[in-house]
Design an enzyme around this catalytic site. Structure first.
Site: not given
Ligand code: GLN
Length: 483
Positions: A76, A151, A175
């Site tokens: 990532k 994400s 995410s």
């Molecule tokens: N969807 C969650 C957020 O927007 C989690 C994102 C993540 O785990 N990086 O904060």
């Protein structure tokens, strides 16, 4: 070849059925073929990957190979990679070339793995759909009109489409698990502190955790063995021994006590997702597990608590992006204030700005006690709920998400709706627990995930259950039609 698991690929290399160079070329060719439409990769590391693959082949010929030597993977784009762009999905870091490797990257390199490229992601990992990336959205290989989740959506889509056999992700509120569920792959969020955060661009430091994403639980176990471990460069790293997570995959799960949190099966849950998850729990029952109903009474407070703590920490972490030390700088600033303000205004996207504003507000004098301090107290109650449940059961089982992947554009203008997609995943981060998402069926021809949550450092148990489930189901073997 692109459909094979990590485990199968290590066998191919060991048996000399293929070389690492050939293998790497297969995946690079697939990325070139498929990624123009899927947009999973921000950077393709072709030349260096092929070079590293040739070196891996030489090591193997000299009898010096480790099990994963010469096996490709993708990181990532939140993990710093020396000499290769690390953008974090943001215009702010579009020109950032890290001068050092994240610990996770070093560990994968040391295991001999080949870096195919860096995957697309929501900007600074803030999002559930990959639509906040500066580099454009990623498409779900199962239905290109749908999001892959976020994400770590680039990583999930890349594994699902066979552009890489495995990838890393990060999970602050879901995410790794949510995109794994949306793309029909297996993804593990380890215990907080199990995998080093050194060199992983910080979003919300008390919640962020890196972890593996691959097709099967067995592959995830292999990769976790490489990624996990104490790191003195991360002050929150856990100094605890790392077991071989593959050693217990075949243990029987007879007698295992599985808790079903009743609060996770209420309104908002798609009935077909619910039915699939109940069916999955029955498959585990057939393997000898016992199912018990449990309660996590503060569940309804996890989203509001997360959306105070995560923005608060992000507002502090992202203060460093000021146009001076890192990344983007605006053109022809009038003075220092103008340089700070315009660089941040032009460098950050809307969602990141929204979070910085909320976080700064929640931390400001006069509001700190009402919001941040209160949220920290509720965080403790959420943790206590889990600990209470773990006195009665060994693990918890739930859907990973309330519904399958949604359409690109469907929720992007409604942040609250978007935030509610993480309703079953965020409490796990607030409590620092490990959890895995495992493919568990299809709804509307889209994959869905079952989440298993364990107590701290119980990754091997979760992988054992997931592996046993994957011995009696084939959801994880299904693949999207050629994209
Ligand atoms: N969807 C969650 C957020 O927007 C989690 C994102 C993540 O785990 N990086 O904060």
């Amino acid at each position: 070849m692109h459909n094979k698991t990590l485990t199968e690929l290590t066998q191919c290399l060991a048996n000399k059925d293929c070389s690492s160079e050939e293998l790497t070329q297969v995946f690079i060719d697939r990325i070139k073929l498929l990624d123009p439409s899927l947009n999973s990769f921000i950077t393709i590391n072709e030349e260096q990957a092929l070079l590293a693959a040739r070196e891996a082949d030489q090591l193997r010929a000299a009898g010096k190979a480790k099990p994963l030597t010469g096996v490709p993977l993708a990181h990532k784009d939140i993990f710093c990679t020396k000499g290769i762009k690390t953008s974090c999905g943001s215009k702010m870091l579009d020109n950032f070339i890290a001068p050092y490797n994240a610990t996770v990257v070093n560990k994968c390199n040391a295991a001999g793995m080949i870096l195919l490229g860096k995957t697309n992601m929501d900007e600074f990992a803030m999002g559930s759909s990959n639509e906040t990336s500066y580099y454009g959205y990623v498409r779900n290989p199962w239905d290109q009109a749908c999001v892959p989740g976020g994400s770590s959506g680039g990583s999930a889509a890349a594994v699902a489409a066979g552009m890489t056999p495995a990838a890393t992700g990060t999970d602050t509120g879901g995410s790794i698990r949510q995109p794994a569920a949306f793309c029909g792959i297996t993804g593990l969020k380890p215990t907080y502190g199990r995998v080093s955060r050194y060199g992983m661009v910080a979003f919300a430091s008390s919640l962020d955790q890196g972890g593996p994403m691959a097709r099967t639980a067995e592959d995830v176990a292999l990769l976790l063995n490489v990624m996990a471990g104490f790191d003195e460069q991360d002050s929150t790293s856990l100094d605890a021994p790392v077991p071989d997570h593959t050693a217990t995959l075949n243990d029987s799960i007879a007698g295992l006590r599985i808790g079903i949190p009743q609060e996770y099966f209420r309104e908002g849950l798609n009935p077909e997702v619910e039915a699939a998850i109940i069916k999955a729990s029955q498959a585990l029952e057939k393997l000898g597990a016992e199912i018990h109903e449990v309660s996590l009474p503060h569940t309804h407070l996890s989203a509001p608590t997360y959306y105070i703590i995560a923005p608060a920490e992000c507002s502090s972490n992202l203060a460093r992006f000021d146009g001076v030390r890192y990344g983007y700088r605006c053109d022809a600033p009038k003075d220092l204030d103008d340089l700070y303000m315009r660089s941040r205004d032009e460098g950050f996207g809307d969602e990141v700005k929204r979070r910085i504003l909320i976080g700064t507000y929640a931390l400001s004098a006069g509001y700190y006690d009402a919001y941040y301090l209160k949220a920290q107290k509720i965080r403790r109650l959420i943790n206590d709920d889990f600990q209470q449940a773990f006195t009665k059961v060994d693990v918890l089982l739930s859907p990973t998400t309330p519904e399958p992947a949604f359409k690109i554009g469907e929720k992007v203008n409604d942040p609250i709706k978007m935030y509610l997609n993480d309703i079953y995943t965020i409490a796990v981060n607030l409590a620092g627990l490990p959890a895995i998402s495992v493919p568990a069926g299809f709804v509307n021809d889209l994959p869905i995930g079952m989440q298993l949550i364990g107590n701290h450092l119980q990754e091997a148990k979760l992988l054992n259950i997931a592996h046993q489930y994957q011995q009696v189901t084939d959801w994880h073997q299904r693949q999207p039609e050629e994209v």
